[in-house]
Design a protein around this motif. Structure first.
Motif, mmCIF file in Angstrom:
data_model
loop_
_atom_site.group_PDB
_atom_site.id
_atom_site.type_symbol
_atom_site.label_atom_id
_atom_site.label_comp_id
_atom_site.label_asym_id
_atom_site.label_seq_id
_atom_site.Cartn_x
_atom_site.Cartn_y
_atom_site.Cartn_z
ATOM 1 N N UNK A 76 75.841 -1.240 20.789
ATOM 2 C CA UNK A 76 76.305 -2.608 21.033
ATOM 3 C C UNK A 76 75.146 -3.595 21.000
ATOM 4 N N UNK A 77 74.226 -3.359 20.074
ATOM 5 C CA UNK A 77 73.112 -4.274 19.886
ATOM 6 C C UNK A 77 71.926 -4.059 20.796
ATOM 7 N N UNK A 78 72.059 -3.163 21.782
ATOM 8 C CA UNK A 78 71.006 -2.944 22.777
ATOM 9 C C UNK A 78 70.260 -1.646 22.507
ATOM 10 N N UNK A 79 68.945 -1.695 22.603
ATOM 11 C CA UNK A 79 68.096 -0.531 22.368
ATOM 12 C C UNK A 79 68.137 0.393 23.584
ATOM 13 N N UNK A 80 68.456 1.663 23.346
ATOM 14 C CA UNK A 80 68.519 2.640 24.439
ATOM 15 C C UNK A 80 67.331 3.588 24.458
ATOM 16 N N UNK A 81 66.728 3.840 23.296
ATOM 17 C CA UNK A 81 65.531 4.688 23.226
ATOM 18 C C UNK A 81 64.544 4.063 22.252
ATOM 19 N N UNK A 82 63.248 4.341 22.477
ATOM 20 C CA UNK A 82 62.203 3.749 21.623
ATOM 21 C C UNK A 82 61.011 4.692 21.566
ATOM 22 N N UNK A 83 61.150 5.762 20.796
ATOM 23 C CA UNK A 83 60.133 6.814 20.790
ATOM 24 C C UNK A 83 58.833 6.384 20.118
#
Length: 254
Positions: A76-83
């Protein structure tokens, strides 16, 4: 009278080392004109990456829908992970951040999903029905599931267990270099991983991509799968093309 469907859209592919964009023909998936790239700022904070993505967009004479890929789970447009980028991205709305610097409505999605969507529509999986699974072997393992041309987003199947270990730790392309594996040794690990996916999903087709796909002759013949397997065709433009498709189809739109 309803407005005509657009024949082009704009895609931006945010990666750990570069942010690149281009205008894409929605009929062929090919770029209209040149691709433009700027190095990803370090650290890759939300503010810095957003500014750079805006600079990429400003390079083009374009107004209309924009698709943006991100190297992490996006919902929904929101970042949940950022490895592979700054951890400050987690919880940030990529749509809200980038909309002020983009030339149209923004849709965002995972980078592997974008590449898989493009390959299924325009590349190695074009015209194939049923479940097409794309697997990219790089720093990690990215996966994309496309069923009858429709993306099933955020399938993080690079993290399934193989021999009690996270699959991408064993079988990503980076593991080959990190562990000093021969092509034969690494192909055995990739084969084990793909066989596990095959048992879980029973797809119609596997598409393999990532940097090692350029040397497919060294490892693809060593695989032992029942499912047909082909090598990705779109290479560095897949993410841009998939992002452009997502822009007009509303995939993962907030």
């Amino acid at each position: 009278m309803s407005p005509a469907a657009p024949d082009r859209a704009f895609g931006i592919d945010i990666g750990g080392t570069g942010i690149k964009g281009g205008i894409v023909s929605l009929a062929t998936g090919e770029l209209i004109g040149d691709r433009f790239r700027i190095d990803t700022p370090q650290p890759a904070t939300p503010k810095a990456v957003t500014k750079t993505a805006g600079q990429v967009a400003a390079h083009f004479d374009y107004r209309g829908p924009v698709g943006i890929t991100f190297p992490g789970v996006v919902k929904h447009g929101t970042v949940l992970t950022a490895a592979n980028v700054d951890p400050g991205w987690v919880g940030e709305s990529l749509v809200d951040l980038t909309t002020p610097v983009m030339p149209g409505a923004v849709t965002v999605l995972n980078d592997a999903d974008a590449a898989g969507l493009a390959e299924a529509r325009f590349g190695a999986g074009r015209g194939r029905d049923g479940l097409v699974v794309m697997v990219t072997f790089g720093t990690g393992i990215g996966t994309a599931l496309v069923h009858d041309g429709v993306l099933i987003p955020n399938a993080e199947l690079g993290h399934i267990e193989v021999h009690g270990e996270d699959a991408e730790h064993r079988a990503a392309a980076s593991a080959k270099d990190r562990k000093g594996l021969s092509w034969e040794q690494w192909a055995e690990r990739a084969d084990e991983y793909l066989q596990k996916l095959e048992a879980l999903l029973s797809p119609e087709l596997f598409i393999v991509g990532g940097g090692v796909s350029k040397k497919a002759d060294k490892w693809v013949p060593r695989l032992h799968l029942k499912t047909e397997l082909v090598v990705a065709q779109m290479l560095n433009n897949a993410g841009i093309a998939g992002a452009a498709l997502a822009a007009v189809e509303g995939i993962e739109k907030s």
